[in-house]
Design a protein around this motif. Structure first.
Motif, mmCIF file in Angstrom:
data_model
loop_
_atom_site.group_PDB
_atom_site.id
_atom_site.type_symbol
_atom_site.label_atom_id
_atom_site.label_comp_id
_atom_site.label_asym_id
_atom_site.label_seq_id
_atom_site.Cartn_x
_atom_site.Cartn_y
_atom_site.Cartn_z
ATOM 1 N N GLU A 87 0.789 -1.269 0.068
ATOM 2 C CA GLU A 87 0.037 0.060 0.223
ATOM 3 C C GLU A 87 0.838 1.276 -0.009
ATOM 4 O O GLU A 87 0.443 2.248 -0.558
ATOM 5 C CB GLU A 87 -0.942 -0.109 1.276
ATOM 6 N N ARG A 88 1.963 1.306 0.531
ATOM 7 C CA ARG A 88 2.689 2.499 0.890
ATOM 8 C C ARG A 88 3.755 2.644 -0.469
ATOM 9 O O ARG A 88 4.109 3.740 -0.969
ATOM 10 C CB ARG A 88 3.563 2.385 2.145
ATOM 11 N N TYR A 89 4.413 1.494 -0.805
ATOM 12 C CA TYR A 89 5.375 1.449 -1.967
ATOM 13 C C TYR A 89 4.905 1.166 -3.365
ATOM 14 O O TYR A 89 5.614 1.115 -4.400
ATOM 15 C CB TYR A 89 6.693 0.614 -1.414
ATOM 16 N N GLN A 90 3.819 0.365 -3.272
ATOM 17 C CA GLN A 90 3.227 0.140 -4.676
ATOM 18 C C GLN A 90 4.167 -1.056 -5.239
ATOM 19 O O GLN A 90 3.712 -2.040 -5.890
ATOM 20 C CB GLN A 90 3.028 1.376 -5.742
ATOM 21 N N LYS A 91 5.303 -0.557 -5.815
ATOM 22 C CA LYS A 91 6.417 -1.533 -6.275
ATOM 23 C C LYS A 91 7.057 -1.986 -5.449
ATOM 24 O O LYS A 91 7.882 -1.331 -4.623
ATOM 25 C CB LYS A 91 6.939 -0.907 -7.408
ATOM 26 N N PRO A 92 7.605 -3.475 -5.485
ATOM 27 C CA PRO A 92 8.352 -3.996 -4.402
ATOM 28 C C PRO A 92 9.916 -3.496 -4.701
ATOM 29 O O PRO A 92 10.623 -3.144 -3.676
ATOM 30 C CB PRO A 92 8.545 -5.408 -5.022
ATOM 31 N N LYS A 93 10.482 -2.893 -5.763
ATOM 32 C CA LYS A 93 11.767 -2.348 -5.778
ATOM 33 C C LYS A 93 11.766 -0.998 -4.863
ATOM 34 O O LYS A 93 13.008 -0.788 -4.449
ATOM 35 C CB LYS A 93 12.089 -2.232 -7.348
ATOM 36 N N ALA A 94 10.770 -0.564 -4.662
ATOM 37 C CA ALA A 94 10.787 0.922 -4.130
ATOM 38 C C ALA A 94 10.760 0.480 -2.626
ATOM 39 O O ALA A 94 11.517 1.183 -1.791
ATOM 40 C CB ALA A 94 9.366 1.853 -4.340
ATOM 41 N N PHE A 95 10.127 -0.713 -2.066
ATOM 42 C CA PHE A 95 10.237 -1.038 -0.594
ATOM 43 C C PHE A 95 11.555 -1.485 -0.399
ATOM 44 O O PHE A 95 12.253 -1.132 0.640
ATOM 45 C CB PHE A 95 9.221 -2.153 -0.248
ATOM 46 N N ALA B 81 -4.234 -6.773 20.001
ATOM 47 C CA ALA B 81 -3.693 -5.452 19.479
ATOM 48 C C ALA B 81 -3.690 -5.315 18.212
ATOM 49 O O ALA B 81 -3.893 -4.361 17.531
ATOM 50 C CB ALA B 81 -2.433 -4.967 20.092
ATOM 51 N N ALA B 82 -3.218 -6.518 17.537
ATOM 52 C CA ALA B 82 -2.982 -6.773 16.111
ATOM 53 C C ALA B 82 -4.202 -6.592 15.412
ATOM 54 O O ALA B 82 -4.306 -6.211 14.156
ATOM 55 C CB ALA B 82 -2.136 -7.806 15.847
ATOM 56 N N ASN B 83 -5.094 -7.234 16.033
ATOM 57 C CA ASN B 83 -6.433 -7.182 15.311
ATOM 58 C C ASN B 83 -7.188 -6.046 15.277
ATOM 59 O O ASN B 83 -8.471 -5.729 14.566
ATOM 60 C CB ASN B 83 -7.381 -8.357 15.762
ATOM 61 N N ARG B 84 -6.800 -5.147 15.944
ATOM 62 C CA ARG B 84 -7.304 -3.552 15.842
ATOM 63 C C ARG B 84 -6.698 -2.647 14.993
ATOM 64 O O ARG B 84 -5.838 -1.941 15.557
ATOM 65 C CB ARG B 84 -7.607 -3.139 17.202
ATOM 66 N N ASP B 85 -6.650 -2.813 13.857
ATOM 67 C CA ASP B 85 -6.158 -2.017 12.729
ATOM 68 C C ASP B 85 -4.367 -1.987 13.018
ATOM 69 O O ASP B 85 -3.712 -0.983 13.425
ATOM 70 C CB ASP B 85 -6.319 -0.363 12.877
ATOM 71 N N TRP B 86 -3.960 -3.364 12.901
ATOM 72 C CA TRP B 86 -2.239 -3.465 12.902
ATOM 73 C C TRP B 86 -1.738 -2.614 11.783
ATOM 74 O O TRP B 86 -0.686 -1.847 12.147
ATOM 75 C CB TRP B 86 -2.012 -4.648 12.382
ATOM 76 N N ALA B 87 -2.302 -2.463 10.639
ATOM 77 C CA ALA B 87 -1.384 -1.498 9.568
ATOM 78 C C ALA B 87 -1.181 -0.092 10.155
ATOM 79 O O ALA B 87 -0.079 0.590 9.995
ATOM 80 C CB ALA B 87 -2.407 -1.429 8.178
ATOM 81 N N GLY B 88 -2.496 0.422 10.810
ATOM 82 C CA GLY B 88 -2.522 1.884 11.141
ATOM 83 C C GLY B 88 -1.287 2.137 12.368
ATOM 84 O O GLY B 88 -0.555 2.815 12.476
ATOM 85 N N THR B 89 -1.364 0.910 13.322
ATOM 86 C CA THR B 89 -0.642 1.004 14.195
ATOM 87 C C THR B 89 1.044 0.828 14.180
ATOM 88 O O THR B 89 1.754 1.704 14.490
ATOM 89 C CB THR B 89 -0.920 -0.314 15.429
ATOM 90 N N ALA B 90 1.397 -0.105 13.086
ATOM 91 C CA ALA B 90 2.569 -0.313 12.741
ATOM 92 C C ALA B 90 3.086 0.931 11.932
ATOM 93 O O ALA B 90 4.458 1.166 12.112
ATOM 94 C CB ALA B 90 2.823 -1.541 11.664
ATOM 95 N N ALA B 91 2.129 1.645 11.026
ATOM 96 C CA ALA B 91 2.841 2.705 10.406
ATOM 97 C C ALA B 91 3.118 3.849 11.262
ATOM 98 O O ALA B 91 4.053 4.571 11.098
ATOM 99 C CB ALA B 91 1.670 3.068 9.265
ATOM 100 N N SER B 92 2.179 4.120 12.232
ATOM 101 C CA SER B 92 2.362 4.932 13.379
ATOM 102 C C SER B 92 3.735 4.781 14.124
ATOM 103 O O SER B 92 4.671 5.664 14.409
ATOM 104 C CB SER B 92 1.307 5.101 14.344
ATOM 105 N N GLN B 93 3.884 3.574 14.307
ATOM 106 C CA GLN B 93 5.049 3.158 15.142
ATOM 107 C C GLN B 93 6.424 3.377 14.182
ATOM 108 O O GLN B 93 7.625 4.075 14.852
ATOM 109 C CB GLN B 93 5.248 1.717 15.456
ATOM 110 N N LEU B 94 6.411 3.074 12.863
ATOM 111 C CA LEU B 94 7.390 3.546 12.050
ATOM 112 C C LEU B 94 7.706 4.910 11.948
ATOM 113 O O LEU B 94 9.094 5.346 11.667
ATOM 114 C CB LEU B 94 7.260 2.753 10.648
ATOM 115 N N GLN B 95 6.587 5.680 11.903
ATOM 116 C CA GLN B 95 6.909 6.987 11.697
ATOM 117 C C GLN B 95 7.362 7.685 13.257
ATOM 118 O O GLN B 95 8.455 8.318 12.916
ATOM 119 C CB GLN B 95 5.345 7.892 11.483
#
Length: 250
Positions: free
Chosen positions: A132-140, A231-245
């Protein structure tokens, strides 16, 4: 730096990481595990070709290393790729090929490779966020790489998964010797800026193995995407993205 030089550096990295992974593969194959463990799979054996293709995604420019624990039965156990959700590996990364078989296969955990119809929830969440964030694997992969601490899948007679931290002390210590050595070699490959544990177990492994000098990479943790975690079942993606930020990676 020229494109040719970068490409040569990438190839050198791939060779070094393949060599390290094969040393890990041979080392852990010498270990034995007693009940309640009845079946042990090593994807570095039967899914090596896919794992090698995954290693070839690594870029010499990467500075964020994410560390998982060990393969799940419907992820890396099938694909040889950490958190290896089938769709992400086959359709997003473009990794293709056949996998071999295991000598003693658990009837509830067949190895079907990229034809497996089951979904690895942890992998779907982790790679789904990256897509979702990088679209292409090369970018990730230009910035990040994901490895697992332990390459082995442990199963009980029922087919239940048993994680490395639940092994008896003697078995855990023997396994740790090989896995720590491999992790240390991976850390020494590149001047990483961030070492991120996916979950507490992985973070503790990084703290144990990584250099603690002033110039050492920052060590941090994000929430593990396992469906066993409320905790992971309550919007893991949002939590992980916030943590990485918060950490400063994103």
């Amino acid at each position: 730096m020229s494109r040719q030089t970068t490409s040569a550096r990438d190839r050198q990295l791939h060779e070094q990481l393949c060599d390290s992974a094969q040393r890990l593969q041979k080392g852990v194959n010498q270990l034995t595990f007693d009940e309640p463990i009845t079946h042990v799979y090593n994807p570095l054996d039967y899914a090596w070709d896919l794992h090698r293709q995954y290693i070839e995604q690594l870029s010499a420019k990467a500075d964020v290393l994410l560390l998982g624990m060990n393969p799940g039965p419907w992820g890396m156990a099938q694909t040889g790729v950490p958190f290896g959700e089938i769709a992400a590996v086959r359709d997003w990364m473009g990794i293709e090929g056949e996998v071999g078989s295991v000598e003693a296969e658990h009837p509830k955990r067949p190895i079907e490779g990229l034809n497996c119809q089951r979904s690895e929830v942890s992998g779907r969440r982790l790679w789904g966020l990256m897509q979702e964030r990088y679209q292409k694997p090369k970018a990730f992969f230009r910035k990040h790489f994901v490895v697992n601490y332990c390459p082995l899948v442990f199963m009980e007679a029922s087919g239940r998964n048993r994680t490395p931290d639940k092994l008896p002390a003697e078995e855990r210590s023997a396994l740790q010797e090989h896995c720590d050595r491999h992790l240390r070699e991976v850390i020494e490959l590149l001047p990483w800026k961030y070492l991120i544990g996916v979950g507490a177990f992985a973070e503790n492994c990084l703290k144990r193995v990584a250099d603690e000098s002033e110039t050492a990479p920052a060590i941090a943790r994000i929430l593990h995407p396992s469906p066993a975690s409320p905790a992971a079942n309550r919007d893991w993606a949002g939590t992980a993205a916030s943590q990485l930020q918060t950490i400063g990676v994103w």
